[in-house]
Design a protein around this motif. Structure first.
Motif, PDB file in Angstrom:
ATOM      1  N   ALA A   1      11.325   1.605   1.187  1.00 33.99           N
ATOM      2  CA  ALA A   1      11.253   0.062   0.760  1.00 33.99           C
ATOM      3  C   ALA A   1      10.004  -0.391   1.456  1.00 33.99           C
ATOM      4  O   ALA A   1       8.963  -1.115   0.688  1.00 33.99           O
ATOM      5  CB  ALA A   1      12.398  -0.765   0.800  1.00 33.99           C
TER       6      ALA A   1
ATOM      7  N   LEU B   1       6.772  -2.681  -0.249  1.00 41.61           N
ATOM      8  CA  LEU B   1       6.799  -3.944   0.262  1.00 41.61           C
ATOM      9  C   LEU B   1       6.055  -3.757   1.621  1.00 41.61           C
ATOM     10  O   LEU B   1       4.778  -3.996   1.473  1.00 41.61           O
ATOM     11  CB  LEU B   1       8.355  -4.360   0.310  1.00 41.61           C
ATOM     12  N   THR B   2       6.805  -3.697   2.897  1.00 38.14           N
ATOM     13  CA  THR B   2       6.078  -3.882   4.224  1.00 38.14           C
ATOM     14  C   THR B   2       7.217  -3.637   5.155  1.00 38.14           C
ATOM     15  O   THR B   2       8.323  -3.672   4.777  1.00 38.14           O
ATOM     16  CB  THR B   2       5.212  -4.888   4.375  1.00 38.14           C
TER      17      THR B   2
ATOM     18  N   SER C   1       4.275   0.753   7.794  1.00 37.22           N
ATOM     19  CA  SER C   1       3.993   0.336   6.513  1.00 37.22           C
ATOM     20  C   SER C   1       2.769   0.900   5.787  1.00 37.22           C
ATOM     21  O   SER C   1       2.846   1.347   4.602  1.00 37.22           O
ATOM     22  CB  SER C   1       3.458  -1.121   6.768  1.00 37.22           C
TER      23      SER C   1
ATOM     24  N   HIS D   1       3.343   3.478   2.376  1.00 39.23           N
ATOM     25  CA  HIS D   1       2.356   3.046   1.224  1.00 39.23           C
ATOM     26  C   HIS D   1       1.798   4.188   0.575  1.00 39.23           C
ATOM     27  O   HIS D   1       1.599   4.323  -0.534  1.00 39.23           O
ATOM     28  CB  HIS D   1       1.425   1.777   1.517  1.00 39.23           C
TER      29      HIS D   1
ATOM     30  N   VAL E   1      15.527  -4.029  -3.795  1.00 36.14           N
ATOM     31  CA  VAL E   1      14.106  -3.675  -3.484  1.00 36.14           C
ATOM     32  C   VAL E   1      13.285  -4.081  -4.935  1.00 36.14           C
ATOM     33  O   VAL E   1      11.997  -4.402  -4.842  1.00 36.14           O
ATOM     34  CB  VAL E   1      14.062  -2.242  -3.068  1.00 36.14           C
TER      35      VAL E   1
ATOM     36  N   PHE F   1      12.624  -7.694  -5.124  1.00 37.80           N
ATOM     37  CA  PHE F   1      11.502  -8.128  -4.263  1.00 37.80           C
ATOM     38  C   PHE F   1       9.976  -7.578  -4.756  1.00 37.80           C
ATOM     39  O   PHE F   1       9.080  -8.177  -4.633  1.00 37.80           O
ATOM     40  CB  PHE F   1      11.906  -7.535  -3.051  1.00 37.80           C
ATOM     41  N   TYR F   2       9.984  -6.319  -5.075  1.00 34.50           N
ATOM     42  CA  TYR F   2       8.870  -5.611  -5.489  1.00 34.50           C
ATOM     43  C   TYR F   2       8.237  -6.588  -7.009  1.00 34.50           C
ATOM     44  O   TYR F   2       6.980  -6.505  -6.891  1.00 34.50           O
ATOM     45  CB  TYR F   2       9.089  -4.174  -5.982  1.00 34.50           C
TER      46      TYR F   2
ATOM     47  N   LYS G   1       6.668  -9.554  -5.574  1.00 34.25           N
ATOM     48  CA  LYS G   1       5.372  -9.382  -4.765  1.00 34.25           C
ATOM     49  C   LYS G   1       4.215  -9.238  -5.920  1.00 34.25           C
ATOM     50  O   LYS G   1       3.104  -9.894  -5.828  1.00 34.25           O
ATOM     51  CB  LYS G   1       5.583  -8.079  -4.164  1.00 34.25           C
TER      52      LYS G   1
ATOM     53  N   TYR H   1       1.359 -12.691  -5.499  1.00 29.34           N
ATOM     54  CA  TYR H   1       1.249 -11.806  -4.238  1.00 29.34           C
ATOM     55  C   TYR H   1       1.207 -13.064  -3.089  1.00 29.34           C
ATOM     56  O   TYR H   1       2.005 -12.737  -1.979  1.00 29.34           O
ATOM     57  CB  TYR H   1      -0.112 -11.194  -4.187  1.00 29.34           C
TER      58      TYR H   1
ATOM     59  N   TRP I   1       4.530 -14.240  -2.316  1.00 28.81           N
ATOM     60  CA  TRP I   1       5.478 -13.306  -1.627  1.00 28.81           C
ATOM     61  C   TRP I   1       4.807 -13.136  -0.027  1.00 28.81           C
ATOM     62  O   TRP I   1       5.770 -13.170   0.848  1.00 28.81           O
ATOM     63  CB  TRP I   1       5.031 -12.012  -2.320  1.00 28.81           C
TER      64      TRP I   1
ATOM     65  N   MET J   1       7.274 -13.758   3.241  1.00 35.74           N
ATOM     66  CA  MET J   1       7.365 -12.708   4.173  1.00 35.74           C
ATOM     67  C   MET J   1       7.062 -13.232   5.519  1.00 35.74           C
ATOM     68  O   MET J   1       7.616 -13.060   6.617  1.00 35.74           O
ATOM     69  CB  MET J   1       6.434 -11.499   3.943  1.00 35.74           C
TER      70      MET J   1
END
Length: 269
Positions: free
Chosen positions: A142, A146-147, A155, A159, A243, A246-247, A250, A254, A257, A261
């Motif tokens: 995830a 996300l991060t 992270s 990615h 997830v 959340f995505y 985001k 952005y 989000w 965070m």
């Protein structure tokens, strides 16, 4: 992707999701070569599976990011079972904290979390194209969508793992090659538990960020979801439905989000 009668390689198979994938793949008719850097843990897991399913699994300890080791696992699979149909690039590392991560932390993270995938694909995809079939399963996280609070190395490299899987699918998906990208959140594994039990406040905060965000699944539950998703050729495998929500948040806003965070991170201190 039909597991019954297939030949698979699973990296990071000495425990957690990797060991669970090996067991479920074998139970669904696949023959598996399992690999992990930790020879002792790998032998323990493979012996347990072999006791229940003799003749279906082989082990070869080594570094999944090393080209020669990848070649050796492919050669073992071909000699023991036949051409490789499925490569599960599952091994992963979480090294270093924030900007204190060392150059070695960064290099190992890049090698294991990203370049191990690239090097395996370089060796397998040409043959899959000739055969017109093959499947690449990337275990990202995830965090790849996300991060990961507390870990830039994790992270960034996760990615990149998602990005490489996307590229593989776009480039070869119409030529018989399937690609799946597994992005779980909390899973009851040594990696998550070591963070929760760490002496480091940053590591504990990172683990807490995961465990408080949603349900922590067992590795075999994740493997069951992977098996089901392979059967339907889904690209994005999300054992935690949260997830995806959340995505979406985001992508839709952005800046909002990012603010959220930052607040979430502060709440974990």
């Amino acid at each position: 992707m039909r597991l019954d009668g297939s030949v698979a390689i699973v990296t990071g198979a000495g425990g957690g999701i990797g060991a669970a994938l090996c067991r479920r793949f074998v139970e669904h008719g696949a023959r598996v070569v399992a690999t992990d850097l930790d020879e002792g843990r790998l032998k323990e897991e493979v012996d347990a599976i072999a006791a229940d399913h003799p003749g279906t699994i082989e082990a070869l300890a080594g570094d999944c990011s090393d080209v020669e080791h990848i070649k050796a696992t492919i050669a073992l699979a071909e000699s023991a079972f036949g051409p490789v149909d499925l490569y599960a690039a599952n091994a992963g590392v979480g090294l270093g904290e924030n900007l204190d991560a060392t150059p070695s932390d960064w290099q190992t993270s890049i090698d294991v979390n990203v370049m191990a995938h690239v090097r395996a694909a370089e060796l397998l995809v040409p043959g899959w194209l000739e055969r017109g079939s093959g499947h690449f399963l990337s275990t990202a996280s995830a965090a790849g969508l996300l991060t990961q609070i507390g870990s830039a190395t994790y992270s960034v490299t996760k990615h990149a793992a998602v990005a490489f899987a996307e590229w593989l699918s776009v480039t070869y998906g119409s030529r018989g090659i399937g690609v799946s990208c597994l992005c779980p959140m909390g899973v009851n594994t040594a990696m998550l538990n070591s963070g929760a039990d760490s002496d480091s406040a940053t590591a504990r905060q990172g683990a807490k960020a995961v465990t408080q965000a949603g349900l922590v699944l067992e590795a075999l539950e994740v493997a069951d979801i992977v098996v089901e998703s392979l059967g339907t050729d889904e690209f994005l495998i999300l054992p935690h439905p949260d997830v995806l929500e959340f995505y979406h948040r985001k992508g839709s806003d952005y800046d909002r989000w990012l603010r959220g965070m930052r607040r979430y991170q502060d709440s974990l201190a």
